[in-house]
Scaffold this active site. Sequence first.
Site, PDB file in Angstrom:
ATOM      1  N   CYS A 113      58.662 132.300  46.801  1.00 54.38           N
ATOM      2  CA  CYS A 113      57.513 132.470  46.044  1.00 54.38           C
ATOM      3  C   CYS A 113      56.308 131.856  46.973  1.00 54.38           C
ATOM      4  O   CYS A 113      55.048 131.841  46.529  1.00 54.38           O
ATOM      5  CB  CYS A 113      57.715 131.169  44.794  1.00 54.38           C
ATOM      6  SG  CYS A 113      59.097 131.912  43.634  1.00 54.38           S
ATOM      7  N   HIS A 253      51.208 129.293  42.908  1.00 52.64           N
ATOM      8  CA  HIS A 253      52.271 130.086  42.365  1.00 52.64           C
ATOM      9  C   HIS A 253      52.475 129.930  41.101  1.00 52.64           C
ATOM     10  O   HIS A 253      52.337 129.059  40.691  1.00 52.64           O
ATOM     11  CB  HIS A 253      53.603 129.262  43.238  1.00 52.64           C
ATOM     12  CG  HIS A 253      54.981 129.904  42.884  1.00 52.64           C
ATOM     13  ND1 HIS A 253      55.003 131.248  42.071  1.00 52.64           N
ATOM     14  CD2 HIS A 253      56.081 129.283  42.230  1.00 52.64           C
ATOM     15  CE1 HIS A 253      56.430 131.397  41.884  1.00 52.64           C
ATOM     16  NE2 HIS A 253      56.952 130.084  41.809  1.00 52.64           N
ATOM     17  N   ASN A 283      56.655 134.438  35.675  1.00 54.35           N
ATOM     18  CA  ASN A 283      56.764 134.145  37.142  1.00 54.35           C
ATOM     19  C   ASN A 283      57.281 135.499  38.002  1.00 54.35           C
ATOM     20  O   ASN A 283      58.351 135.941  37.985  1.00 54.35           O
ATOM     21  CB  ASN A 283      57.994 133.097  37.155  1.00 54.35           C
ATOM     22  CG  ASN A 283      58.197 132.666  38.753  1.00 54.35           C
ATOM     23  OD1 ASN A 283      57.879 133.151  39.676  1.00 54.35           O
ATOM     24  ND2 ASN A 283      58.830 131.352  38.816  1.00 54.35           N
TER      25      ASN A 283
END
Length: 328
Positions: A113, A253, A283
């Site tokens: 990420c 993130h 996500n």
Amino acid sequence: MNKTIKLTASAHYVPAKIVKNQKLSQIMDTNDQWIQQHTGIQTRHYATKQNTSDLGAKVAQQLLHASGLTAAEVDLIVVATITPDALTPATAVLVQQKIGAVNALAFDVSAACSGFIFALSTAEKFLRSGQYQHAIVIASEVNSKMLDFQDRTSAVFFGDGAGGVLLSTTADPTLELFRGEKLLTKPAPEMIHSGRIPVIQKIAADQYPTLDAFYQDGRAVYNFVTTNVPRYLKKFLLEQHVKNQQIGLVVPHQANLRLIEQLSQQLDIPLSRFAINVAEYGNTSSAGVAIGLDQALKAGKHPEYALLTGFGAGLTFGGMLLNLSQVK
């Protein structure tokens, strides 16, 4: 020979298929209320007929169109991903082929990420050398193909998408994009992992390679992020002699909304200054920061101090300060 680097264009792309929380509740033991309460996620996009390089190529084509450059003028393509089309060739090579960037060097970066920030840092070093003039940096993820849809602790979080920027060298020092960076890894391979390939147990005709689905220890990840990431960022800003009041934009993130809220509180930076797309896109791993940066720029946010931060499997951490005030 050092060169000034400017941000020439930004873009993002998500596949058309929208998956609501209710759909996931039909195939696993969860519900819309729980997902929204714990993650802030309402929908996510899945690429049912597109792979990671397809999403990346869509972004690359947008970047070329916005910049006015031809594919042949691109010297470098760096793709951040943990969901590549294949172990080899690199997804960046496939993007290169799809856009016809016949003169480019292309390779992937795997930093989970934090990947987009790691890829930006890598491209910056190549451009500083003076041997490259135009670089496409993309974060592209098709997380859906790596999910275990019986694992509700992971599957509800993730979506698919891609984002990126086109960086160029320039003789004008007032257009310099990069202000500073801090990249770290802290080995904890059991906390988050995906795509592990077991070694062979025998030499036999039925021996065939396999790989595992995405896994994360959600509680451990939450504790790491809330305990360590704010500390890393505070130290980074202190080293850069930048006060939190100077930060006009934070692009984090997009792990989940609750973590972003925690970062806002611990850094003492208003949530209104954060680029947030997790509610709509979920996500998207490395792509979340790239998408958020493009969305902020398109919304007219061009602060002198923009903070990008990523954190994920490895464990990896990336903090980067950008000057967006001269980006058109």
